[in-house]
Write a protein that holds these residues in place. Structure first.
Motif, PDB file in Angstrom:
ATOM      1  N   ILE A 148       0.829  -1.205   0.000  1.00 15.52           N
ATOM      2  CA  ILE A 148       0.000   0.000   0.000  1.00 15.52           C
ATOM      3  C   ILE A 148       0.864   1.257   0.000  1.00 15.52           C
ATOM      4  O   ILE A 148       0.555   2.233  -0.700  1.00 15.52           O
ATOM      5  CB  ILE A 148      -0.957  -0.015   1.213  1.00 15.52           C
ATOM      6  N   ASP A 149       1.957   1.243   0.742  1.00 15.75           N
ATOM      7  CA  ASP A 149       2.859   2.412   0.759  1.00 15.75           C
ATOM      8  C   ASP A 149       3.415   2.689  -0.627  1.00 15.75           C
ATOM      9  O   ASP A 149       3.566   3.852  -1.037  1.00 15.75           O
ATOM     10  CB  ASP A 149       4.010   2.186   1.747  1.00 15.75           C
ATOM     11  N   SER A 150       3.713   1.618  -1.357  1.00 14.43           N
ATOM     12  CA  SER A 150       4.233   1.780  -2.716  1.00 14.43           C
ATOM     13  C   SER A 150       3.167   2.371  -3.643  1.00 14.43           C
ATOM     14  O   SER A 150       3.468   3.249  -4.468  1.00 14.43           O
ATOM     15  CB  SER A 150       4.699   0.427  -3.251  1.00 14.43           C
ATOM     16  N   LEU A 303      -5.549  10.951  -1.296  1.00 14.79           N
ATOM     17  CA  LEU A 303      -4.102  10.857  -1.211  1.00 14.79           C
ATOM     18  C   LEU A 303      -3.720  10.676   0.251  1.00 14.79           C
ATOM     19  O   LEU A 303      -4.473  11.076   1.152  1.00 14.79           O
ATOM     20  CB  LEU A 303      -3.438  12.123  -1.763  1.00 14.79           C
ATOM     21  N   PRO A 304      -2.561  10.068   0.531  1.00 12.60           N
ATOM     22  CA  PRO A 304      -2.129   9.941   1.928  1.00 12.60           C
ATOM     23  C   PRO A 304      -1.980  11.305   2.572  1.00 12.60           C
ATOM     24  O   PRO A 304      -1.906  12.336   1.906  1.00 12.60           O
ATOM     25  CB  PRO A 304      -0.780   9.217   1.819  1.00 12.60           C
ATOM     26  N   THR A 305      -1.936  11.351   3.887  1.00  5.02           N
ATOM     27  CA  THR A 305      -1.911  12.625   4.614  1.00  5.02           C
ATOM     28  C   THR A 305      -0.723  13.480   4.244  1.00  5.02           C
ATOM     29  O   THR A 305      -0.729  14.687   4.456  1.00  5.02           O
ATOM     30  CB  THR A 305      -1.873  12.373   6.127  1.00  5.02           C
ATOM     31  N   SER A 306       0.294  12.881   3.656  1.00 13.43           N
ATOM     32  CA  SER A 306       1.464  13.674   3.263  1.00 13.43           C
ATOM     33  C   SER A 306       1.248  14.412   1.970  1.00 13.43           C
ATOM     34  O   SER A 306       2.090  15.191   1.543  1.00 13.43           O
ATOM     35  CB  SER A 306       2.692  12.768   3.116  1.00 13.43           C
ATOM     36  N   ALA A 307       0.109  14.198   1.304  1.00 19.82           N
ATOM     37  CA  ALA A 307      -0.156  14.914   0.059  1.00 19.82           C
ATOM     38  C   ALA A 307      -0.215  16.392   0.330  1.00 19.82           C
ATOM     39  O   ALA A 307      -0.878  16.865   1.184  1.00 19.82           O
ATOM     40  CB  ALA A 307      -1.465  14.438  -0.541  1.00 19.82           C
ATOM     41  N   GLY A 308       0.483  17.152  -0.440  1.00 20.45           N
ATOM     42  CA  GLY A 308       0.489  18.593  -0.221  1.00 20.45           C
ATOM     43  C   GLY A 308       1.750  19.027   0.452  1.00 20.45           C
ATOM     44  O   GLY A 308       2.309  20.043   0.122  1.00 20.45           O
TER      45      GLY A 308
END
Length: 476
Positions: A148-150, A303-308
């Motif tokens: 999932i991380d990939s 998108l994951p929370t790191s999006a942005g």
């Protein structure tokens, strides 16, 4: 039958982030389609379930109240559930369901579309072997499904490549270029445009696009993709049903391409470019949906929370603006920095901080690219640091007013093509032609002392014909 009271819910947006008083953009698009097209779409259980998710709360409630009834009911029975305050939302919900051909309009009975009802029942209870929700690929020990991380990293990289290209093109930078299909879609949707035949640059609509959350951005592009389907000789039902099927798949699983139609297999390349699916190779017989795809019809972030930004600053805000026009952006994300560079003069950059200033030249550069003052202010408000949100008003009034004044300075002169009418033989001739032009509402400027006026391009043929007819009558 259970007794349920239907009321207006003005605070629904605040209590549930997955609801909205405005119909989803896909629902609005589907309302414009023919009944035959929608009936074909409703044959897919996954499509019915996804559309049900996108309906507003009251519309979902009406569908669920009728879903398990084998017989139709009189409209008066349903109307008895409605309070006085809920009549308007109730009528609006019925109208939306009627335009979607989910609940056909009838003065004598209320009953769901049989095809929609059957498919939604199947989606909820299970059963059937149509593969509507996708067919899982067989386990492959040599090439296991990606982590999932990939998948998240892949989707984030593809999506931010598109956004970063939008904000960096035309600025002298040379970011990674998306595929030709993505560039055509951006240009077709009006988010980017070629100025005087040069390189593509972001438009005013494109900057407004950047202000939207990723979920809205994604659907804006996908709706444009749907509108291009017929031009590309693609079956619109197959395209929509595949997108809705992807929204019901499970993140981290591999799905087979064997049961896909020719249209859906052709879509795989486009969806790879947008970051919705990942394939090991272009000819692979399996694909893995990313979070962008599996959240298409849900309220979960696409998108994951790191999006942005790498530290979640996108969600909580990262901009501090002072009354002296100095701006501090607590971010290390290249995309956010590139957006700021559209209207801010950047001066210093540190590992997690960028310092700049809003200047007359930087704002005029943004205005020249089609970005408006209100869009700049809206972006600053949307991404303001939590510390800024203690201020009332949030942004310094002096800065807001100055940005708008710079826009007025740019817009104080307008050019318009037309014709100058002068050298009239007498004051009577001048006034006669001028009055005719005023009746046509094509006079842009006049100067009685010099016997001249300026008319628009559209009115020239009529004015010229009027003058020629007058001259011919005078000579006769």
């Amino acid at each position: 039958m259970p007794s349920i009271t239907i009321k207006a819910t003005p605070d629904a947006k605040e209590t549930n982030p997955g609801t909205d008083d405005v119909s989803h953009s896909l629902i609005t698009f589907l309302q414009t389609q023919s009944q035959n097209m929608l009936t074909r779409l409703y044959q897919k259980p996954s499509a019915c379930l996804s559309i049900f998710r996108l309906l507003r709360p009251l519309e979902r409630q009406l569908v669920m109240n009728l879903l398990w009834l084998d017989l139709s009911i009189p409209p008066s029975t349903m109307a008895a559930w409605v309070t006085r305050e809920g009549k308007k939302p109730y009528q609006g919900a019925l109208a939306t369901l009627a335009r979607l051909h989910i609940l056909p309009t009838s003065a004598s009975k209320l009953a769901l579309n049989p095809t929609f009802k059957s498919s939604l029942r199947q989606a909820i209870t299970g059963g059937g072997t149509s593969g509507s929700f996708g067919v899982l690929a067989d386990n492959d020990e040599k090439h296991p499904a990606p982590e999932i991380d990939s998948l998240d990293a892949y989707a984030l990289e593809r999506w931010e490549t598109i956004l970063y290209y939008m904000v960096s093109s035309g600025t002298g930078q040379f970011p990674a270029k998306p595929s030709a299909g993505v560039l055509y879609l951006l240009q077709r949707s009006g988010l980017m445009a070629s100025i005087h035949g040069g390189a593509l640059q972001i438009t005013s609509a494109g900057f407004q696009f950047l202000l939207h959350p990723p979920h809205v951005q994604l659907w804006e592009l996908l709706l444009q993709y749907l509108q291009m389907a017929e031009e590309r000789q693609m079956d619109l039902v197959e395209v929509i049903s595949f997108l809705l099927m992807l929204s019901t798949t499970e993140l981290g699983k591999d799905y087979s391409t064997e049961n896909l139609s020719a249209t859906q297999k052709a879509m795989l390349e486009d969806l790879r470019d947008y970051g919705l699916i990942k394939q090991r190779t272009a000819t692979s017989r399996r694909f893995s949906p990313t979070r962008l795809a599996t959240t298409l019809t849900s309220s979960s972030p696409p998108l994951p929370t790191s999006a942005g930004s790498g530290d979640g600053s996108h969600a909580q805000g990262f901009i501090v603006l002072e009354t002296n026009y100095r701006l501090y952006a607590y971010t290390n994300n290249p995309l956010q920095i590139a957006v700021l560079n559209l209207f801010v003069t950047l001066k210093s950059r540190f590992p997690n901080l960028v310092i700049g200033a809003i200047t007359r030249d930087s704002v005029k550069k943004a205005l020249a690219n089609g970005i408006t003052a209100d869009q700049i202010i809206s972006y600053l408000i949307t991404h303001a640091h939590p510390q800024m949100r203690r201020n009332k008003p949030l942004l310094p009034v002096t800065v807001q007013d100055q940005i708008r004044l710079w826009e007025l300075e740019k817009n104080r002169m307008k050019s318009q093509e037309g014709y100058l009418y002068t050298a009239f033989a007498s004051q009577a001739d001048y006034e006669y032609v001028l009055n005719y032009a005023k009746q046509l509402d094509v006079v842009l400027w006049e100067n009685p002392s010099r016997r001249c006026f300026f008319g628009s391009l559209e009115g020239h043929a009529n004015i010229r014909g009027f003058i020629e007819r007058r001259q011919t009558a005078g000579n006769a």
